[in-house]
Design a protein around this motif. Structure first.
Motif, PDB file in Angstrom:
ATOM      1  N   ILE A 225      51.615  36.116  66.190  1.00 18.21           N
ATOM      2  CA  ILE A 225      50.217  35.982  65.773  1.00 18.21           C
ATOM      3  C   ILE A 225      50.096  34.927  64.666  1.00 18.21           C
ATOM      4  N   LEU A 226      51.005  34.988  63.685  1.00 18.42           N
ATOM      5  CA  LEU A 226      50.985  34.022  62.594  1.00 18.42           C
ATOM      6  C   LEU A 226      51.243  32.606  63.101  1.00 18.42           C
ATOM      7  N   THR A 227      52.180  32.464  64.034  1.00 22.57           N
ATOM      8  CA  THR A 227      52.481  31.141  64.582  1.00 22.57           C
ATOM      9  C   THR A 227      51.252  30.563  65.278  1.00 22.57           C
ATOM     10  N   ALA A 228      50.605  31.391  66.097  1.00 22.26           N
ATOM     11  CA  ALA A 228      49.403  30.931  66.792  1.00 22.26           C
ATOM     12  C   ALA A 228      48.289  30.601  65.800  1.00 22.26           C
ATOM     13  N   PHE A 229      48.137  31.451  64.791  1.00 19.67           N
ATOM     14  CA  PHE A 229      47.080  31.209  63.807  1.00 19.67           C
ATOM     15  C   PHE A 229      47.317  29.902  63.056  1.00 19.67           C
ATOM     16  N   SER A 230      48.574  29.630  62.690  1.00 23.44           N
ATOM     17  CA  SER A 230      48.856  28.402  61.943  1.00 23.44           C
ATOM     18  C   SER A 230      48.480  27.167  62.757  1.00 23.44           C
ATOM     19  N   ARG A 231      48.653  27.215  64.073  1.00 23.79           N
ATOM     20  CA  ARG A 231      48.248  26.099  64.922  1.00 23.79           C
ATOM     21  C   ARG A 231      46.724  25.962  64.938  1.00 23.79           C
ATOM     22  N   ALA A 232      46.045  27.090  65.112  1.00 19.80           N
ATOM     23  CA  ALA A 232      44.585  27.050  65.197  1.00 19.80           C
ATOM     24  C   ALA A 232      43.967  26.635  63.868  1.00 19.80           C
ATOM     25  N   ALA A 233      44.594  27.054  62.749  1.00 18.20           N
ATOM     26  CA  ALA A 233      44.022  26.771  61.432  1.00 18.20           C
ATOM     27  C   ALA A 233      44.007  25.284  61.120  1.00 18.20           C
ATOM     28  N   ARG A 234      44.866  24.504  61.788  1.00 16.53           N
ATOM     29  CA  ARG A 234      44.875  23.058  61.539  1.00 16.53           C
ATOM     30  C   ARG A 234      43.560  22.412  61.951  1.00 16.53           C
ATOM     31  N   VAL A 235      42.930  22.980  62.968  1.00 18.89           N
ATOM     32  CA  VAL A 235      41.659  22.410  63.446  1.00 18.89           C
ATOM     33  C   VAL A 235      40.467  23.285  63.080  1.00 18.89           C
ATOM     34  N   ARG A 236      40.749  24.471  62.531  1.00 17.27           N
ATOM     35  CA  ARG A 236      39.670  25.378  62.149  1.00 17.27           C
ATOM     36  C   ARG A 236      39.901  25.852  60.714  1.00 17.27           C
TER      37      ARG A 236
END
Length: 398
Positions: A225-236
């Motif tokens: 979950i954290l790995t996926a969130f870190s990717r999404a947070a770059r654009v959001r």
């Protein structure tokens, strides 16, 4: 005309309140779920005893908790536990015994007489049957405990099918029963200002909040979950992830493993400072529901599960649901719940979902809330369980 003034009225038998039941739960007394179920049964007037392998911790109100003797080497402790459990059952004189989990408490149930005189029910928890696939000892405990049960009560149709096919339990002995959502949460209303909850936990008022509604652990794939969130947070940059540590395990080895995992999560979260928070303290059901109400998105992505009360509560709270693509969650969608299913590879699909996520619109929130209120109300589920208890108790008395 005949005078009936002094003719005594015969009371209809279906108007007579049924006698309270005596129920023994073999279940972890430290579990919030166990306490909720014991509370619900006790409130309905039943005499409840929870027999647990673990110390109960805080004293319960309205029901009795007892724990197996501690100390000594495992063979001696098991022998003492058998004497203790049979003594407790004789004292409680239960109408039914309900075994929760096929782990330690499934094994504990095997210390009862091989031909029990009290009807035995079993509810397998979470991923236990999946774990039994990898551990012959657990598989044996599961098989023996299920074989003794007069009724197996899973919360999902998938697990019911697994019990029937792999463990050869007759379908007539299986009853699917969800635990639902407590009435107190459904009836609490949606008027509380979620900004107060956000402020309490340091969540930006305008953030789009994703809440992982399960405990922080490998089972619930928090690292992914954290790995996926870190990717999404770059654009959001507006995204905010909220994690909940969950309850502390009883066993020292499990506590150590949990602390190691939490340490890794904290280190990862520091790299996303300002966009991730970890709630360390245990939360009651009301406080957890308030977090759901303050969140836009709820995440639950285990590799296996049943009909999770946490997922149902998040739906009732109005969250958009991001769920792993597994059979019990597909059942929820088939029953009318609005949710997004994420197939593997999870990190990729969850990152994509978070990158484009936002709150549910008002109509969808209302639809999920109404569905949960109509089909998953806790008082209706406990009434179904009560009827099941009476049915098996009557059959056992014949």
């Amino acid at each position: 005309m005949q005078d009936h003034d002094h003719v005594p009225l015969r009371r209809r038998t279906d108007d007579v309140p049924a006698a309270p039941l005596r129920v023994v739960l073999l279940a972890p007394a430290t579990s919030a779920h166990t306490r909720r179920w014991a509370d619900d049964l006790a409130v309905r007037g039943h005499q409840v005893t929870v027999c647990s392998w673990h110390e109960p911790g805080l004293s319960p109100d309205g029901w009795r908790a007892a724990s197996a003797p501690t100390g000594g080497r495992r063979p001696l402790r098991v022998l003492r536990a058998g004497h203790w459990l049979r003594h407790e059952v004789r004292g409680a004189r239960p109408d039914v015994i309900h075994v929760h989990s096929l782990g330690a408490h499934g094994a504990l149930s095997l210390l009862l007489p091989a031909r029990p005189t009290v009807p035995l029910l079993v509810t397998p928890w979470g991923s236990e049957l999946r774990a039994a696939d990898r551990h012959p000892g657990r598989a044996l405990v599961a098989r023996l405990a299920l074989r003794r049960a007069v009724r197996v009560v899973p919360t999902s149709r998938e697990v019911a099918e697994l019990v029937a096919t792999r463990y050869r339990v007759r379908r007539s002995r299986i009853t699917v029963l969800s635990w639902g959502v407590p009435d107190v949460l459904l009836d609490a209303g949606h008027d509380a200002d979620p900004r107060l909850t956000r402020a309490k936990y340091g969540i930006p008022a305008e953030a789009t909040v994703a809440l992982s509604v399960r405990s922080t652990s490998e089972v619930y794939r928090t690292h992914e979950i954290l790995t996926a969130f870190s990717r999404a947070a770059r654009v959001r940059p507006d995204l905010f992830l909220l994690l909940v540590a969950g309850h502390q395990p009883v066993h020292a080895a499990a506590r150590h493993a949990q602390q190691e995992y939490l340490g890794l999560v904290r280190a990862w979260a520091q790299d996303l400072s300002g966009q991730v928070a970890l709630v360390d303290q245990p939360l009651g059901q009301a406080e957890m529901f308030s977090l759901m109400r303050a969140s836009d998105v709820a995440i639950s992505v285990p590799r296996s599960d049943q009909r999770s009360s946490s997922v149902l509560e998040a739906a009732a709270a109005g969250c958009r649901l991001l769920l792993s693509d597994i059979a019990p969650y597909r059942e929820l969608l088939a029953d009318g719940l609005l949710a997004d299913l994420l197939p593997d590879p999870l990190v990729s699909t969850l990152a994509d979902a978070l990158s484009g996520t936002g709150p549910l619109d008002a109509a969808d929130r209302l639809a999920n809330n109404q569905l949960i209120g109509q089909t998953e109300r806790g008082s209706l589920k406990i009434a179904e369980l009560e009827r099941l208890y009476r049915e098996v108790a009557r059959a056992g008395a014949m």
